[in-house]
Design a protein around this motif. Structure first.
Motif, mmCIF file in Angstrom:
data_model
loop_
_atom_site.group_PDB
_atom_site.id
_atom_site.type_symbol
_atom_site.label_atom_id
_atom_site.label_comp_id
_atom_site.label_asym_id
_atom_site.label_seq_id
_atom_site.Cartn_x
_atom_site.Cartn_y
_atom_site.Cartn_z
ATOM 1 N N SER A 12 15.882 53.721 91.480
ATOM 2 C CA SER A 12 17.225 53.380 91.025
ATOM 3 C C SER A 12 17.950 52.620 92.122
ATOM 4 N N LEU A 13 19.051 51.997 91.706
ATOM 5 C CA LEU A 13 19.879 51.232 92.635
ATOM 6 C C LEU A 13 21.326 51.663 92.457
ATOM 7 N N GLY A 14 22.005 51.936 93.550
ATOM 8 C CA GLY A 14 23.407 52.323 93.492
ATOM 9 C C GLY A 14 24.265 51.424 94.349
ATOM 10 N N MET A 15 25.537 51.333 93.990
ATOM 11 C CA MET A 15 26.521 50.630 94.819
ATOM 12 C C MET A 15 27.716 51.550 95.015
ATOM 13 N N ILE A 16 28.204 51.610 96.247
ATOM 14 C CA ILE A 16 29.317 52.491 96.545
ATOM 15 C C ILE A 16 30.043 52.008 97.795
ATOM 16 N N VAL B 151 28.118 49.379 100.206
ATOM 17 C CA VAL B 151 26.669 49.257 100.372
ATOM 18 C C VAL B 151 25.949 49.280 99.030
ATOM 19 N N VAL B 152 24.711 48.815 99.087
ATOM 20 C CA VAL B 152 23.752 48.988 97.997
ATOM 21 C C VAL B 152 22.699 49.972 98.495
ATOM 22 N N HIS B 153 22.442 50.994 97.695
ATOM 23 C CA HIS B 153 21.503 52.049 98.070
ATOM 24 C C HIS B 153 20.372 52.061 97.051
ATOM 25 N N VAL B 154 19.152 51.780 97.492
ATOM 26 C CA VAL B 154 17.987 51.783 96.607
ATOM 27 C C VAL B 154 17.198 53.055 96.872
ATOM 28 N N LEU C 275 32.097 42.632 88.702
ATOM 29 C CA LEU C 275 33.113 43.473 88.080
ATOM 30 C C LEU C 275 33.191 44.880 88.656
ATOM 31 N N ALA C 276 32.108 45.348 89.285
ATOM 32 C CA ALA C 276 32.098 46.716 89.806
ATOM 33 C C ALA C 276 31.657 46.784 91.261
ATOM 34 N N GLY C 277 31.591 45.648 91.929
ATOM 35 C CA GLY C 277 31.145 45.604 93.312
ATOM 36 C C GLY C 277 32.270 45.798 94.313
ATOM 37 N N ALA C 278 32.081 45.258 95.482
ATOM 38 C CA ALA C 278 33.025 45.468 96.586
ATOM 39 C C ALA C 278 34.422 44.953 96.280
ATOM 40 N N ASP C 279 34.537 43.944 95.431
ATOM 41 C CA ASP C 279 35.846 43.339 95.139
ATOM 42 C C ASP C 279 36.473 43.840 93.849
ATOM 43 N N ALA C 280 35.935 44.871 93.244
ATOM 44 C CA ALA C 280 36.507 45.414 92.011
ATOM 45 C C ALA C 280 37.918 45.930 92.271
ATOM 46 N N PRO C 281 38.832 45.792 91.301
ATOM 47 C CA PRO C 281 40.218 46.223 91.511
ATOM 48 C C PRO C 281 40.387 47.727 91.666
ATOM 49 N N VAL C 282 39.406 48.511 91.232
ATOM 50 C CA VAL C 282 39.390 49.956 91.495
ATOM 51 C C VAL C 282 38.023 50.293 92.076
ATOM 52 N N GLY C 283 37.967 51.339 92.861
ATOM 53 C CA GLY C 283 36.694 51.734 93.449
ATOM 54 C C GLY C 283 35.707 52.174 92.385
ATOM 55 N N CYS C 284 34.534 51.582 92.397
ATOM 56 C CA CYS C 284 33.504 51.904 91.404
ATOM 57 C C CYS C 284 32.230 52.368 92.091
ATOM 58 N N ILE C 285 31.610 53.361 91.506
ATOM 59 C CA ILE C 285 30.276 53.794 91.920
ATOM 60 C C ILE C 285 29.321 53.391 90.807
ATOM 61 N N VAL C 286 28.320 52.602 91.154
ATOM 62 C CA VAL C 286 27.360 52.084 90.181
ATOM 63 C C VAL C 286 26.015 52.763 90.389
ATOM 64 N N ASP C 287 25.367 53.103 89.308
ATOM 65 C CA ASP C 287 24.034 53.698 89.366
ATOM 66 C C ASP C 287 23.188 53.027 88.289
ATOM 67 N N LEU C 288 22.156 52.308 88.698
ATOM 68 C CA LEU C 288 21.279 51.583 87.785
ATOM 69 C C LEU C 288 19.883 52.182 87.900
ATOM 70 N N ARG C 289 19.426 52.866 86.855
ATOM 71 C CA ARG C 289 18.147 53.584 86.923
ATOM 72 C C ARG C 289 17.089 52.913 86.048
ATOM 73 N N HIS C 290 15.912 52.799 86.605
ATOM 74 C CA HIS C 290 14.772 52.218 85.909
ATOM 75 C C HIS C 290 14.187 53.266 84.964
ATOM 76 N N LEU C 291 14.050 52.917 83.714
ATOM 77 C CA LEU C 291 13.485 53.816 82.713
ATOM 78 C C LEU C 291 12.059 53.365 82.376
ATOM 79 N N GLY C 292 11.651 53.476 81.125
ATOM 80 C CA GLY C 292 10.296 53.096 80.754
ATOM 81 C C GLY C 292 9.293 54.155 81.158
#
Length: 459
Positions: A244-248, A265-268, A338-355
């Protein structure tokens, strides 16, 4: 329990249960409502602190006769629909876990957390289909699917359930298996708390004692390159690798590693049972961009909670998720913008590989939908000091941007107070939802279990 200070009609309920019965304003009421989710809480007319299945039966019967809604809370991670004026069943005191090494199965009570199961299974070289945080409750996670740390190799947690003890709307305790009650067994695994209160479940364990895993941190200035490589790399990794990949954006807290303080950061993250091949699969990542912090290696399964480095303390959060058919470059650009370092509110992103095993139908079918999804994209924010409407507006913009690739939503990854029917049609494929509604009319025609992402009984 003593009923001297409990007014009628709740004195009748208190007479029938061993656990505490609490009303608004009483000592302990507010404390019982606190869960891992600190931003939202139930406001029930009465709380029943169940000590066992008999307490659950008595509480459900009491509520059903009076037309009260019944909600359930264990750890309070997955609160999305707030109960007001109903009956709240607390199951967090029901924590027994037993492991049978011969059958490689665990019997788990309703209030147990995954770290309880991991501790019991480890001496036998076994591991459960637990997720990225060991403090999450077993039952809610499992009934909504549950995508574990090794999900691409072993599938959804619900795929490994073999039996459930459940109190249905009539107040009866049923042992539900694929053989004894196939329709209800199908519905519970995916329908979550719409069909009853699960007091315990039996689940298969895997012969896993150690994994190769961990993660790599990159500065967000390299997000485009890191995300692009994640797309290409996940298209070719074997099913034994779950990533998975996260941004925070981290606050400048002294408790954090110095290199991460105040940095976006981006956390893989990686997990695999292939101890030999895992390092070779991960090694190309070291050349994608400068690595801020590396935490990779072989570790016992009990330490896998360190991979995601998720907080284990109560806090407020709001968020949503979508299941994606593919990881189009436009999706990655939308996430970054839209959800990265410049987003107007702090966002935590989590992108998980399925399959992998997640995409394959289990031996015993369940109500879990959208197995063809290739990724799940989760976004959440901590709304402290921010207007909730502003937070949700940012989340909605990302939701709209990725809609062309959205096939549904994950029931486990919706956070914060929502309407009971807000996403109902997006959690299930239509034939599945139709069958669930028909079964709801059989097992809960009065919709007693409605303080949830509700499936209404078919007319």
């Amino acid at each position: 329990m003593p009923t001297d200070n409990i007014p009628h009609p709740f004195s009748d309920l208190a007479d029938d249960v061993r656990g505490n019965v609490l009303l608004p304003g009483e000592h302990g009421y507010d404390e019982e409502l606190r869960g891992f989710q600190a931003g939202f809480s139930h406001q029930p007319a009465v709380i029943v602190c169940a000590l066992g299945a008999d307490d659950v039966r008595a509480a459900v019967r009491f509520a059903a006769v009076r037309g009260m809604a019944v909600a359930v809370q264990s750890t309070g991670h997955g609160l999305t629909v707030v109960d007001r004026g109903g009956l709240l069943l607390k199951t967090d005191r029901m924590t027994e876990v037993t492991v049978d090494p011969e059958t490689r199965r665990a019997r788990i009570d309703a209030g147990a957390r995954w770290h309880h199961v991991v501790e019991r299974a480890e001496p036998y070289g076994l591991a459960p289909p637990s997720g990225s945080a060991g403090h999450v409750g077993v039952v809610g996670y499992t009934l909504a699917g549950g995508m574990g740390l090794l999900a691409r190799e072993f599938g959804y947690a619900a795929d490994h359930v073999r039996a459930l003890d459940v109190v249905t709307a009539d107040g009866e305790l049923r042992e539900v298996t694929a053989a004894s009650e196939p329709d209800l067994f199908w519905a519970l695994r995916g329908g979550r708390d719409n069909f009853g209160i699960v007091t315990s479940l039996e689940i298969d364990l895997q012969s896993v004692s150690r994994v190769y895993g961990g993660g790599l941190f990159f500065d967000s200035e390299h997000a485009a390159a890191v995300m692009s490589f994640f797309r290409e790399w996940t298209s070719r990794v074997p099913d034994s690798m779950t990533a998975s990949l996260g941004m925070i954006g981290y606050p400048p807290m002294p408790s954090l590693p110095e290199v991460l303080r105040g940095r976006h950061v981006v956390h893989v993250r990686f997990t695999t049972t292939d101890l030999t091949g895992g390092p070779d699969l991960v090694r190309p990542w070291l050349d994608v961009a400068p690595v801020l912090l590396e935490h990779l290696g072989e570790l016992p399964y009990r330490e896998t909670g360190s991979i995601y480095r998720e907080p284990d303390f109560s806090h407020p959060y709001d968020g949503n998720s979508v299941l994606l058919s593919e990881l189009d470059p436009a999706v990655l650009e939308a996430v970054r913008q839209l959800a990265g370092a410049d987003a107007p509110v702090g966002c935590i992103v989590d992108l998980r590989h399925l399959g992998g095993a997640l995409s394959r139908p289990p031996e015993t079918p369940s109500a879990l939908s959208f197995r063809d999804a290739a990724y799940v994209l989760r976004i959440l924010s901590v709304p402290d000091g921010q207007n909730l409407a502003d937070v949700r507006a940012v989340h909605r913009r990302l939701d709209d941007a990725v809609r062309p690739w959205t096939v549904g939503r994950s029931l486990n990854f919706v956070y914060g107070e929502r309407a009971a029917d807000e996403f109902r049609s997006e959690f299930y494929e239509k034939p599945v939802l139709d069958r669930l509604a028909a079964l709801k009319a059989v097992y809960d025609p009065a919709n007693v279990f409605r303080r949830n992402q509700n499936i209404e009984p078919a007319v």
